[in-house]
Design an enzyme around this catalytic site. Structure first.
Site, short mmCIF file in Angstrom:
data_model
loop_
_atom_site.label_atom_id
_atom_site.label_comp_id
_atom_site.label_asym_id
_atom_site.label_seq_id
_atom_site.Cartn_x
_atom_site.Cartn_y
_atom_site.Cartn_z
N HIS A 1 0.87 -1.18 0.00
CA HIS A 1 0.00 0.00 0.00
C HIS A 1 0.91 1.23 0.00
O HIS A 1 2.03 1.19 0.51
CB HIS A 1 -0.83 -0.06 1.29
CG HIS A 1 -1.89 0.97 1.43
ND1 HIS A 1 -1.63 2.27 1.80
CD2 HIS A 1 -3.24 0.90 1.30
CE1 HIS A 1 -2.77 2.94 1.89
NE2 HIS A 1 -3.76 2.13 1.59
N LYS B 1 -10.43 -0.64 10.50
CA LYS B 1 -10.75 -1.81 9.68
C LYS B 1 -11.14 -3.00 10.56
O LYS B 1 -11.52 -4.05 10.06
CB LYS B 1 -9.55 -2.19 8.80
CG LYS B 1 -9.16 -1.11 7.78
CD LYS B 1 -8.03 -1.56 6.91
CE LYS B 1 -7.28 -0.43 6.25
NZ LYS B 1 -8.00 0.22 5.18
N GLN C 1 -4.56 -5.35 7.05
CA GLN C 1 -5.60 -6.22 6.51
C GLN C 1 -5.59 -7.62 7.15
O GLN C 1 -6.36 -8.49 6.75
CB GLN C 1 -5.42 -6.37 4.98
CG GLN C 1 -5.52 -5.08 4.22
CD GLN C 1 -6.94 -4.52 4.17
OE1 GLN C 1 -7.92 -5.19 4.53
NE2 GLN C 1 -7.08 -3.28 3.74
N ASP D 1 3.16 -4.65 7.91
CA ASP D 1 1.92 -3.87 7.82
C ASP D 1 0.75 -4.84 8.03
O ASP D 1 0.41 -5.63 7.15
CB ASP D 1 1.85 -3.21 6.43
CG ASP D 1 0.52 -2.50 6.18
OD1 ASP D 1 -0.40 -2.62 7.01
OD2 ASP D 1 0.41 -1.84 5.13
N CYS E 1 -4.80 2.52 -3.61
CA CYS E 1 -3.55 3.02 -2.98
C CYS E 1 -2.40 2.05 -3.25
O CYS E 1 -1.58 1.79 -2.35
CB CYS E 1 -3.71 3.25 -1.49
SG CYS E 1 -4.90 4.53 -1.09
N1 PLP Z 1 -1.75 -0.71 4.54
C1 PLP Z 1 -2.75 -1.43 3.99
C2 PLP Z 1 -2.45 -2.81 3.48
C3 PLP Z 1 -4.02 -0.90 3.89
O1 PLP Z 1 -5.01 -1.61 3.33
C4 PLP Z 1 -4.27 0.41 4.39
C5 PLP Z 1 -5.60 1.02 4.25
O2 PLP Z 1 -6.33 0.77 3.32
C6 PLP Z 1 -3.21 1.11 4.97
C7 PLP Z 1 -1.97 0.52 5.02
C8 PLP Z 1 -3.40 2.49 5.53
O3 PLP Z 1 -4.20 2.46 6.65
P1 PLP Z 1 -4.67 3.82 7.34
O4 PLP Z 1 -5.21 4.69 6.23
O5 PLP Z 1 -5.71 3.40 8.29
O6 PLP Z 1 -3.49 4.44 7.99
#
Ligand code: PLP
Length: 419
Positions: free
Chosen positions: A136, A239, A216, A213, A377
């Site tokens: 992401h 989430k 998910q 990370d 993203c």
């Molecule tokens: N990493 C992953 C895999 C994501 O799916 C997301 C959000 O969609 C993020 C990072 C970013 O999360 P946040 O916007 O809650 O900081």
């Protein structure tokens, strides 16, 4: 059901759960959109909230609202207890020490904290930051920012055609210049679940620091962070049934102790004078300013809710829904699923011949169906896949098999309209 992936406990189907009753605990799922019952298949974007979370936030503002750690009055101590109680609940949920958990606004902040406070002072020219093709933007851009300042470079590990991450490819990329390996636990586009424990083991052998990370992963399966062997684990609360603007970074105590804060302000200090400042200990030195107190109270309630439901049950439920959805989608001619790695999570990106992803999502919206379309993203991943955009249906335990049927029927219908 798919085999459980590394770092995750195995799931069992529990017929005792009344999933319709579980679904009824989410007030928003009862609403209509464009005159049709809402069908929400966008949980990878943000999850819906059970009443117990909404009530916890409401109750905090109605009865306990005060700032944390600054007041000796009753409300101040109630707010502090509630906030610290949420930290402990969250720590228990992921099996780590509560004083190794930095509470913050979410994964984006957590990854930036590692990049600026841990990585930047330790990186120098010639060093390599390793990441994967499916990250992401939140796990790409912070590293680009600090790499540019340090003169370090970024190296990308490619994926197998099905979207899985091959451990031999990762091993080959782990040359002596690699200082840090940062990767997702579960892909938000492909649903790929990475073999976190094995990857961390490989990295540790070579003295490479690991950042995971978990955005998910945590909402959808049991995760025992302590068992993974990583150095840092970032996640986001919204989430996993919690409020927006909540999340955390877990880091080993020795990392936290060795890191300089990159953000200063109230709460993160021990003593301030114009000659210099000494910082607070543990996670608190990275929590400058007034936090999202009510949000964390809500996240604490969300964690309690998920624990009571049981994450193994959540995983099994979502795997059953995924199997159903995949089978139905495969019966649609001209529909292609992107991401078919074994053991994948309930995130389904797809394309339909002759129909643009945004057009499909717009027409589905008119049917009361929420899916995401676009690049999720993950521009570098979509460029590698050779597509401009995908549709993404992402499931949660509160979805139903009837919704899967309704979704596929609606997809067939709108596809005809675009033909
Ligand atoms: N990493 C992953 C895999 C994501 O799916 C997301 C959000 O969609 C993020 C990072 C970013 O999360 P946040 O916007 O809650 O900081």
């Amino acid at each position: 059901m798919n085999a459980p992936a590394d770092g995750l406990r195995s799931a069992t189907v529990d017929p005792a759960v009344d999933w319709d009753a579980v679904r009824a605990e989410f007030p928003l799922l009862a609403r209509e959109v464009h005159g049709k019952p809402l069908l929400y298949f966008d949980s990878a974007n943000t999850g819906q909230k059970p009443a117990v979370v909404i009530d916890a936030v409401n109750d905090f503002y109605r009865h306990h609202n005060a700032n944390v750690s600054r007041a000796v009055h009753q409300l101040g101590s109630e707010a502090t207890d509630a906030y610290e109680g949420a930290r402990r609940a969250l720590a228990r949920f992921v099996n780590v020490r509560h004083d190794e958990l930095v509470l913050c606004s979410g994964t984006t902040f957590a990854l930036n904290l590692v990049a600026w406070s841990w990585a930047l002072p330790r990186l120098s020219a010639g060093d390599v930051i390793l990441l994967t093709r499916m990250e992401h933007h939140a796990n790409i851009v912070p590293w680009q920012l600090v790499a540019a300042r340090a003169g370090a470079t970024i190296r990308v590990v490619d994926l197998a055609p099905d979207g899985s991450l091959d451990i031999d490819t990762v091993r080959a990329a782990m040359t002596t210049e690699v200082r840090l390996f940062t990767f997702t636990h579960v892909s938000n586009v492909l649903g790929t679940v990475t073999p976190v424990r094995a990857l961390c083991r490989e990295a540790r052998r070579r003295g490479i620091t690991t950042v995971v990370d978990g955005s998910q992963a945590l909402p959808h399966r049991p995760v025992d962070i302590a068992a993974l062997g990583c150095d840092f684990y970032a996640f986001t609360g919204h989430k996993m049934c919690g409020p927006t603007g909540t999340g955390a970074l877990w880091a080993r105590a020795e990392h936290l102790a060795a890191m300089e804060p990159f953000m200063g302000g109230g709460e993160m200090i021990r003593e301030v004078s114009f000659d210099g400042t000494t910082y607070n200990d543990g996670p608190y030195r990275f929590e400058a300013g007034t936090p999202n107190i009510a949000g964390f109270v809500g996240l604490g309630a969300a964690v309690g809710y998920l624990e009571a439901l049981g994450m193994a049950r959540v995983e099994a439920r979502e795997q059953a829904l995924l199997a159903h959805l995949t089978e139905e989608l495969q019966s649609i001619e001209g529909l292609r699923i992107l991401g078919t790695a074994p053991g994948k999570a309930a995130v389904v990106s797809f394309l339909v011949d002759g129909a643009h992803a945004h057009d499909l999502a717009t027409l589905l919206d008119l049917e009361g169906i929420a899916i995401r379309s676009g690049q999720h993203c993950a521009h570098p991943l979509l460029a590698w896949l050779g597509v401009a955009a995908t549709c993404r249906a992402s499931l949660a335990f509160y979805n139903t098999h009837e919704e899967v049927e309704r979704f596929v029927a609606a997809l067939r219908k709108v596809r005809m309209l675009l033909a």
